[in-house]
Design a protein around this motif. Structure first.
Motif, PDB file in Angstrom:
ATOM      1  N   ARG A  65     -10.448   6.038 -10.118  1.00 43.73           N
ATOM      2  CA  ARG A  65      -9.568   5.216  -9.285  1.00 43.73           C
ATOM      3  C   ARG A  65     -10.306   3.933  -8.931  1.00 43.73           C
ATOM      4  NH1 ARG A  65      -6.639   7.241  -3.819  1.00 43.73           N
ATOM      5  NH2 ARG A  65      -5.153   8.060  -5.334  1.00 43.73           N
ATOM      6  N   ILE A  66      -9.680   2.804  -9.236  1.00 43.05           N
ATOM      7  CA  ILE A  66     -10.285   1.508  -8.934  1.00 43.05           C
ATOM      8  C   ILE A  66      -9.883   1.027  -7.546  1.00 43.05           C
ATOM      9  CG2 ILE A  66     -10.413  -0.919  -9.611  1.00 43.05           C
ATOM     10  CD1 ILE A  66     -11.888   0.932 -11.499  1.00 43.05           C
ATOM     11  N   TRP A  67      -8.592   1.167  -7.206  1.00 43.97           N
ATOM     12  CA  TRP A  67      -8.085   0.651  -5.940  1.00 43.97           C
ATOM     13  C   TRP A  67      -7.897   1.770  -4.931  1.00 43.97           C
ATOM     14  CZ3 TRP A  67      -9.713  -3.501  -7.561  1.00 43.97           C
ATOM     15  CH2 TRP A  67      -9.284  -4.140  -8.712  1.00 43.97           C
ATOM     16  N   SER A  68      -7.486   1.425  -3.733  1.00 47.08           N
ATOM     17  CA  SER A  68      -7.438   2.373  -2.619  1.00 47.08           C
ATOM     18  C   SER A  68      -6.290   3.372  -2.726  1.00 47.08           C
ATOM     19  CB  SER A  68      -7.291   1.611  -1.297  1.00 47.08           C
ATOM     20  OG  SER A  68      -6.008   0.995  -1.219  1.00 47.08           O
ATOM     21  N   GLY A  69      -5.251   3.032  -3.468  1.00 47.91           N
ATOM     22  CA  GLY A  69      -4.052   3.864  -3.500  1.00 47.91           C
ATOM     23  C   GLY A  69      -3.036   3.487  -2.438  1.00 47.91           C
ATOM     24  N   ASN A  70      -3.384   2.516  -1.599  1.00 47.15           N
ATOM     25  CA  ASN A  70      -2.473   2.028  -0.557  1.00 47.15           C
ATOM     26  C   ASN A  70      -1.813   0.727  -0.999  1.00 47.15           C
ATOM     27  OD1 ASN A  70      -3.300   4.106   1.273  1.00 47.15           O
ATOM     28  ND2 ASN A  70      -5.141   2.898   1.713  1.00 47.15           N
ATOM     29  N   PRO A  71      -0.591   0.457  -0.550  1.00 51.07           N
ATOM     30  CA  PRO A  71       0.052  -0.809  -0.892  1.00 51.07           C
ATOM     31  C   PRO A  71      -0.703  -1.980  -0.267  1.00 51.07           C
ATOM     32  CG  PRO A  71       1.299   0.305   0.815  1.00 51.07           C
ATOM     33  CD  PRO A  71       0.255   1.277   0.347  1.00 51.07           C
ATOM     34  N   ASN A  72      -0.616  -3.137  -0.907  1.00 49.00           N
ATOM     35  CA  ASN A  72      -1.269  -4.323  -0.374  1.00 49.00           C
ATOM     36  C   ASN A  72      -0.683  -4.704   0.985  1.00 49.00           C
ATOM     37  OD1 ASN A  72      -3.279  -5.394  -2.333  1.00 49.00           O
ATOM     38  ND2 ASN A  72      -1.525  -5.319  -3.721  1.00 49.00           N
ATOM     39  N   GLU A  73      -1.561  -5.083   1.897  1.00 45.84           N
ATOM     40  CA  GLU A  73      -1.145  -5.394   3.265  1.00 45.84           C
ATOM     41  C   GLU A  73      -0.109  -6.518   3.304  1.00 45.84           C
ATOM     42  OE1 GLU A  73      -4.562  -6.256   5.601  1.00 45.84           O
ATOM     43  OE2 GLU A  73      -5.547  -4.343   5.180  1.00 45.84           O
ATOM     44  N   ALA A  74      -0.299  -7.526   2.480  1.00 42.40           N
ATOM     45  CA  ALA A  74       0.631  -8.662   2.494  1.00 42.40           C
ATOM     46  C   ALA A  74       2.017  -8.233   2.038  1.00 42.40           C
ATOM     47  CB  ALA A  74       0.106  -9.778   1.601  1.00 42.40           C
ATOM     48  N   LEU A  75       2.085  -7.372   1.046  1.00 40.01           N
ATOM     49  CA  LEU A  75       3.384  -6.879   0.592  1.00 40.01           C
ATOM     50  C   LEU A  75       4.101  -6.152   1.720  1.00 40.01           C
ATOM     51  CD1 LEU A  75       5.296  -6.342  -1.911  1.00 40.01           C
ATOM     52  CD2 LEU A  75       4.187  -4.108  -2.011  1.00 40.01           C
ATOM     53  N   VAL A  76       3.414  -5.265   2.392  1.00 37.62           N
ATOM     54  CA  VAL A  76       4.013  -4.504   3.486  1.00 37.62           C
ATOM     55  C   VAL A  76       4.495  -5.446   4.586  1.00 37.62           C
ATOM     56  CG1 VAL A  76       3.563  -2.795   5.278  1.00 37.62           C
ATOM     57  CG2 VAL A  76       2.648  -2.447   2.978  1.00 37.62           C
ATOM     58  N   ALA A  77       3.653  -6.412   4.953  1.00 42.94           N
ATOM     59  CA  ALA A  77       3.999  -7.320   6.045  1.00 42.94           C
ATOM     60  C   ALA A  77       5.192  -8.212   5.716  1.00 42.94           C
ATOM     61  CB  ALA A  77       2.786  -8.184   6.395  1.00 42.94           C
ATOM     62  N   GLU A  78       5.278  -8.660   4.469  1.00 43.77           N
ATOM     63  CA  GLU A  78       6.289  -9.646   4.100  1.00 43.77           C
ATOM     64  C   GLU A  78       7.583  -9.039   3.580  1.00 43.77           C
ATOM     65  OE1 GLU A  78       5.998 -12.744   4.745  1.00 43.77           O
ATOM     66  OE2 GLU A  78       3.861 -12.860   5.229  1.00 43.77           O
ATOM     67  N   VAL A  79       7.559  -7.778   3.172  1.00 45.51           N
ATOM     68  CA  VAL A  79       8.711  -7.193   2.490  1.00 45.51           C
ATOM     69  C   VAL A  79       9.372  -6.078   3.295  1.00 45.51           C
ATOM     70  CG1 VAL A  79       9.372  -5.897   0.406  1.00 45.51           C
ATOM     71  CG2 VAL A  79       7.829  -7.846   0.219  1.00 45.51           C
TER      72      VAL A  79
ATOM     73  N   GLU B 202       0.398 -19.745   3.918  1.00 47.31           N
ATOM     74  CA  GLU B 202      -0.694 -19.664   4.879  1.00 47.31           C
ATOM     75  C   GLU B 202      -1.927 -18.994   4.291  1.00 47.31           C
ATOM     76  OE1 GLU B 202       0.937 -17.355   8.072  1.00 47.31           O
ATOM     77  OE2 GLU B 202       0.399 -15.448   7.132  1.00 47.31           O
ATOM     78  N   ILE B 203      -3.049 -19.344   4.865  1.00 43.84           N
ATOM     79  CA  ILE B 203      -4.331 -18.705   4.565  1.00 43.84           C
ATOM     80  C   ILE B 203      -4.673 -17.802   5.741  1.00 43.84           C
ATOM     81  CG2 ILE B 203      -6.805 -19.127   4.223  1.00 43.84           C
ATOM     82  CD1 ILE B 203      -6.025 -21.789   2.907  1.00 43.84           C
ATOM     83  N   HIS B 204      -5.146 -16.600   5.455  1.00 45.13           N
ATOM     84  CA  HIS B 204      -5.389 -15.654   6.542  1.00 45.13           C
ATOM     85  C   HIS B 204      -6.578 -14.753   6.223  1.00 45.13           C
ATOM     86  CE1 HIS B 204      -3.621 -12.354   4.144  1.00 45.13           C
ATOM     87  NE2 HIS B 204      -2.814 -13.296   3.695  1.00 45.13           N
ATOM     88  N   PRO B 205      -7.287 -14.286   7.251  1.00 44.81           N
ATOM     89  CA  PRO B 205      -8.410 -13.372   7.038  1.00 44.81           C
ATOM     90  C   PRO B 205      -7.925 -11.950   6.791  1.00 44.81           C
ATOM     91  CG  PRO B 205      -8.134 -13.759   9.368  1.00 44.81           C
ATOM     92  CD  PRO B 205      -7.124 -14.630   8.674  1.00 44.81           C
ATOM     93  N   ARG B 206      -8.768 -11.179   6.159  1.00 51.70           N
ATOM     94  CA  ARG B 206      -8.459  -9.764   5.924  1.00 51.70           C
ATOM     95  C   ARG B 206      -9.766  -8.985   5.918  1.00 51.70           C
ATOM     96  NH1 ARG B 206      -7.678  -6.609   0.998  1.00 51.70           N
ATOM     97  NH2 ARG B 206      -7.962  -8.506  -0.231  1.00 51.70           N
ATOM     98  N   THR B 207      -9.741  -7.792   6.452  1.00 51.88           N
ATOM     99  CA  THR B 207     -10.912  -6.917   6.406  1.00 51.88           C
ATOM    100  C   THR B 207     -10.791  -5.994   5.201  1.00 51.88           C
ATOM    101  OG1 THR B 207     -11.144  -6.955   8.806  1.00 51.88           O
ATOM    102  CG2 THR B 207     -12.251  -5.176   7.631  1.00 51.88           C
ATOM    103  N   GLN B 208     -11.853  -5.932   4.427  1.00 53.31           N
ATOM    104  CA  GLN B 208     -11.866  -5.103   3.227  1.00 53.31           C
ATOM    105  C   GLN B 208     -13.175  -4.332   3.168  1.00 53.31           C
ATOM    106  OE1 GLN B 208     -11.706  -7.284  -0.462  1.00 53.31           O
ATOM    107  NE2 GLN B 208     -10.871  -5.545  -1.588  1.00 53.31           N
ATOM    108  N   THR B 209     -13.114  -3.131   2.633  1.00 55.58           N
ATOM    109  CA  THR B 209     -14.330  -2.347   2.455  1.00 55.58           C
ATOM    110  C   THR B 209     -15.111  -2.890   1.271  1.00 55.58           C
ATOM    111  OG1 THR B 209     -13.260  -0.373   3.324  1.00 55.58           O
ATOM    112  CG2 THR B 209     -15.269  -0.047   2.059  1.00 55.58           C
TER     113      THR B 209
END
Length: 214
Positions: free
Chosen positions: A16-30, A187-194
């Protein structure tokens, strides 16, 4: 090595390369949009596509990597949802149809890649009244020292080039859409990532959200 082979190799590095969770921006905007037909470009292992399908969207999800698409299809089966998966090199072929949502999440590449051409072609797939969501990075975040991050490699790797991260205004200008579109978010915005060491790290992303005026 072709782009398809390179991405297949990338996905084979781990189960598994990615987290398995949807992207935060997609959830917020859609999340508040009524479901319809959705096109997920560069779907990877399918987390976004599955999230959309669970919310009632009819999803077509596309990636260049057959390895990624196999994982995405398994993810959809496990989630009990139906998603249409298609393999495309988006610089050469493109899924047919018009969509109420076209989502492009972090479509960057470490090889030569005409991203602007692909984004302009994707805009043509947005139906009247539909939403076009483009999410991109503004920096390499905590992955720079590894020489790659989320598919972006540094220029000191043989055959790779330095990835350029355009601002939202640059993305909109390069789309050359003309009349008939409304800018909902730029917009440009910060994000916390592991990070690769498992510790949380800050990075900066860019959101462009457009609506095709009916």
């Amino acid at each position: 090595m072709s782009d398809e082979q390179a991405w297949d190799e990338r996905y084979r590095e781990s189960d598994r390369i990615w987290s398995g969770n949807p992207n935060e921006a997609l959830v917020a905007e859609v999340a508040d949009l009524p479901p319809g037909r959705a096109l997920d470009l560069g779907c990877g292992e399918g987390a976004d596509a599955v999230w959309l399908a669970k919310r009632g969207w009819q999803v077509t999800a596309v990636d260049i990597s057959g390895v990624a698409l196999e994982r995405a299809a398994a993810h959809a089966r496990d989630a009990g949802v139906t998603v249409t998966f298609e393999r495309h090199d988006l610089t050469q072929t493109f899924p047919e149809g018009a969509y109420d949502l076209v989502s492009v999440q972090f479509l960057h590449s470490w090889q030569e890649f005409d991203r602007e051409k692909v984004l302009r072609r994707a805009a043509e797939s947005v139906a009247a009244g539909g939403v076009y969501l483009i999410e991109g990075h503004m920096d390499h975040g905590p992955f720079r020292h590894e020489g790659h991050q989320e598919g972006n490699h540094e220029s000191n790797h043989e055959g790779h080039h330095e990835v350029r991260f355009p601002t939202p205004d640059e993305v909109i200008t390069s789309l050359d859409l003309g009349a008939g579109w409304e800018v909902l978010t730029a917009e440009i915005h910060p994000r916390t990532q592991t990070g690769p060491d498992g510790a949380p790290a800050k990075r900066t992303d860019a959101t462009v959200k457009l609506r095709r005026i009916p």
